[in-house]
Design a protein around this motif. Structure first.
Motif, PDB file in Angstrom:
ATOM      1  N   LYS A  88       9.960  -1.607  -8.960  1.00 33.90           N
ATOM      2  CA  LYS A  88       8.812  -2.002  -9.624  1.00 33.90           C
ATOM      3  C   LYS A  88       8.155  -1.765  -8.058  1.00 33.90           C
ATOM      4  CE  LYS A  88       8.790  -3.405 -14.299  1.00 33.90           C
ATOM      5  NZ  LYS A  88       8.298  -4.590 -15.305  1.00 33.90           N
ATOM      6  N   LEU A  89       8.653  -0.980  -6.694  1.00 34.70           N
ATOM      7  CA  LEU A  89       8.295  -1.935  -5.484  1.00 34.70           C
ATOM      8  C   LEU A  89       7.780  -0.201  -5.343  1.00 34.70           C
ATOM      9  CD1 LEU A  89       8.042  -2.820  -3.017  1.00 34.70           C
ATOM     10  CD2 LEU A  89      10.387  -2.063  -2.769  1.00 34.70           C
ATOM     11  N   ALA A  90       5.980  -0.496  -5.053  1.00 28.72           N
ATOM     12  CA  ALA A  90       5.213   0.797  -5.633  1.00 28.72           C
ATOM     13  C   ALA A  90       4.010  -0.427  -4.904  1.00 28.72           C
ATOM     14  CB  ALA A  90       4.753   1.714  -6.509  1.00 28.72           C
ATOM     15  N   LEU A 149       0.615  -0.927   0.235  1.00 27.99           N
ATOM     16  CA  LEU A 149       0.056  -0.189   0.175  1.00 27.99           C
ATOM     17  C   LEU A 149       1.016   1.303  -0.051  1.00 27.99           C
ATOM     18  CD1 LEU A 149      -2.316  -1.013   2.992  1.00 27.99           C
ATOM     19  CD2 LEU A 149      -3.025  -0.956   0.326  1.00 27.99           C
ATOM     20  N   PHE A 150       1.802   1.158   1.020  1.00 26.32           N
ATOM     21  CA  PHE A 150       2.875   2.330   0.223  1.00 26.32           C
ATOM     22  C   PHE A 150       4.053   1.631   1.414  1.00 26.32           C
ATOM     23  CE2 PHE A 150       5.028   5.942   3.215  1.00 26.32           C
ATOM     24  CZ  PHE A 150       4.821   7.014   2.419  1.00 26.32           C
ATOM     25  N   ILE A 151       5.509   2.497   0.517  1.00 27.26           N
ATOM     26  CA  ILE A 151       6.948   1.938   0.795  1.00 27.26           C
ATOM     27  C   ILE A 151       7.308   4.068   1.311  1.00 27.26           C
ATOM     28  CG2 ILE A 151       7.751   1.267  -0.909  1.00 27.26           C
ATOM     29  CD1 ILE A 151       9.504  -0.169   0.360  1.00 27.26           C
ATOM     30  N   GLU A 152       8.011   3.524   2.466  1.00 29.19           N
ATOM     31  CA  GLU A 152       9.038   5.178   2.217  1.00 29.19           C
ATOM     32  C   GLU A 152      10.107   4.346   2.746  1.00 29.19           C
ATOM     33  OE1 GLU A 152      10.448   8.071   3.236  1.00 29.19           O
ATOM     34  OE2 GLU A 152       8.272   7.942   3.183  1.00 29.19           O
ATOM     35  N   ILE A 153      11.544   4.646   1.959  1.00 31.00           N
ATOM     36  CA  ILE A 153      12.583   4.618   2.179  1.00 31.00           C
ATOM     37  C   ILE A 153      13.586   5.045   2.992  1.00 31.00           C
ATOM     38  CG2 ILE A 153      14.744   3.493   0.148  1.00 31.00           C
ATOM     39  CD1 ILE A 153      12.577   1.463   0.095  1.00 31.00           C
ATOM     40  N   ASN A 154      13.458   6.816   2.732  1.00 29.57           N
ATOM     41  CA  ASN A 154      14.307   7.287   3.586  1.00 29.57           C
ATOM     42  C   ASN A 154      13.526   8.824   4.508  1.00 29.57           C
ATOM     43  OD1 ASN A 154      16.566   9.080   3.600  1.00 29.57           O
ATOM     44  ND2 ASN A 154      16.432   9.513   1.728  1.00 29.57           N
ATOM     45  N   ASP A 155      13.183   7.533   5.516  1.00 32.95           N
ATOM     46  CA  ASP A 155      12.610   8.905   6.496  1.00 32.95           C
ATOM     47  C   ASP A 155      13.305   8.618   7.589  1.00 32.95           C
ATOM     48  OD1 ASP A 155      11.158   9.552   8.802  1.00 32.95           O
ATOM     49  OD2 ASP A 155       8.924   9.320   7.794  1.00 32.95           O
ATOM     50  N   LYS A 156      13.991   9.973   7.760  1.00 33.61           N
ATOM     51  CA  LYS A 156      14.954  10.285   8.515  1.00 33.61           C
ATOM     52  C   LYS A 156      14.131  10.488  10.142  1.00 33.61           C
ATOM     53  CE  LYS A 156      17.805  12.612   5.673  1.00 33.61           C
ATOM     54  NZ  LYS A 156      17.591  12.070   4.508  1.00 33.61           N
ATOM     55  N   SER A 175      12.667   3.434   7.698  1.00 32.60           N
ATOM     56  CA  SER A 175      12.150   2.840   6.785  1.00 32.60           C
ATOM     57  C   SER A 175      11.145   2.047   7.263  1.00 32.60           C
ATOM     58  CB  SER A 175      13.673   2.697   5.172  1.00 32.60           C
ATOM     59  OG  SER A 175      13.962   3.226   5.357  1.00 32.60           O
ATOM     60  N   SER A 176       9.923   2.156   6.349  1.00 32.56           N
ATOM     61  CA  SER A 176       9.125   1.416   6.487  1.00 32.56           C
ATOM     62  C   SER A 176       7.670   0.949   5.208  1.00 32.56           C
ATOM     63  CB  SER A 176       7.760   1.744   7.119  1.00 32.56           C
ATOM     64  OG  SER A 176       7.896   2.749   7.245  1.00 32.56           O
ATOM     65  N   ILE A 177       7.095  -0.698   5.536  1.00 31.67           N
ATOM     66  CA  ILE A 177       6.092  -0.856   4.148  1.00 31.67           C
ATOM     67  C   ILE A 177       4.893  -0.453   4.406  1.00 31.67           C
ATOM     68  CG2 ILE A 177       7.351  -3.468   5.023  1.00 31.67           C
ATOM     69  CD1 ILE A 177       6.628  -3.354   1.882  1.00 31.67           C
ATOM     70  N   THR A 178       3.718  -0.510   4.335  1.00 27.90           N
ATOM     71  CA  THR A 178       2.751  -0.938   4.550  1.00 27.90           C
ATOM     72  C   THR A 178       1.645  -1.608   3.685  1.00 27.90           C
ATOM     73  OG1 THR A 178       2.343   1.432   5.420  1.00 27.90           O
ATOM     74  CG2 THR A 178       0.601   0.336   5.119  1.00 27.90           C
ATOM     75  N   ILE A 179       1.220  -2.733   4.131  1.00 23.95           N
ATOM     76  CA  ILE A 179       0.907  -4.171   3.427  1.00 23.95           C
ATOM     77  C   ILE A 179      -1.039  -3.986   4.165  1.00 23.95           C
ATOM     78  CG2 ILE A 179       2.823  -5.170   3.080  1.00 23.95           C
ATOM     79  CD1 ILE A 179       1.759  -7.150   5.119  1.00 23.95           C
ATOM     80  N   ASP A 180      -1.353  -5.029   2.535  1.00 21.52           N
ATOM     81  CA  ASP A 180      -2.750  -4.721   3.055  1.00 21.52           C
ATOM     82  C   ASP A 180      -2.722  -6.320   3.816  1.00 21.52           C
ATOM     83  OD1 ASP A 180      -5.724  -5.550   2.716  1.00 21.52           O
ATOM     84  OD2 ASP A 180      -5.787  -4.646   0.553  1.00 21.52           O
TER      85      ASP A 180
END
Length: 143
Positions: free
Chosen positions: A97-99, A12-19, A23-28
């Motif tokens: 293709k990671l989106a 659902l969402f991916i954050e690679i560079n959150d200072k 970094s995190s991933i949100t999944i369904d």
């Protein structure tokens, strides 16, 4: 359990560079089997997962979401089998293709922490494989 393997999770969402938060991933996790697998693993590790609900204002459809940190040492593999580190991925999400909408397999491991924020146990993604990538459109060409 040593680790949890989730197969076929929808990104659902991916954050690679959150200072600030990492970094995190949100999944369904609307699928009860996936949510149950997470709950069982976390219970065996003494951790409480936090799920969120998102309600589509137009349709009323509810999507259950789960966000989890990506370990700093996470290995990311694209559909072709190319491997990346977290640093390698920054700026290459379209190529990998990671989106939103991508289908991924995840390995999740628990760990203990003791830092300035407290002491306890948590979990993070140690490996991520893109099973079916999602195309990112280049809106710049339309401007």
């Amino acid at each position: 359990m040593e680790k949890l393997i989730l197969k076929g999770a929808k990104v659902l969402f991916i954050e690679i560079n959150d200072k600030d938060f990492g970094s995190s991933i949100t999944i369904d996790v609307t699928n009860p089997e996936m949510r149950s697998a997470i709950e069982s693993y976390y219970a065996s590790e003494g951790i409480s997962p936090k799920f969120k609900d998102y309600t589509n204002k137009n349709t009323g459809e509810v999507t259950k979401q789960y966000s989890i940190k990506l370990a700093t040492f996470v290995k990311i593999q694209d559909e072709s089998g190319n491997e990346y580190t977290l640093d390698d991925v920054e700026g290459k999400l379209a190529q990998i293709k990671l989106a939103f909408g991508a289908e991924v397999n995840l390995a999740i491991r628990s760990y203990e922490y003791d830092n300035k924020f407290g002491k306890g146990k948590s979990a993070s993604v140690s490996a991520l494989k893109v099973v079916k990538g999602a195309e990112l459109k280049d809106d710049m060409s339309e401007l």
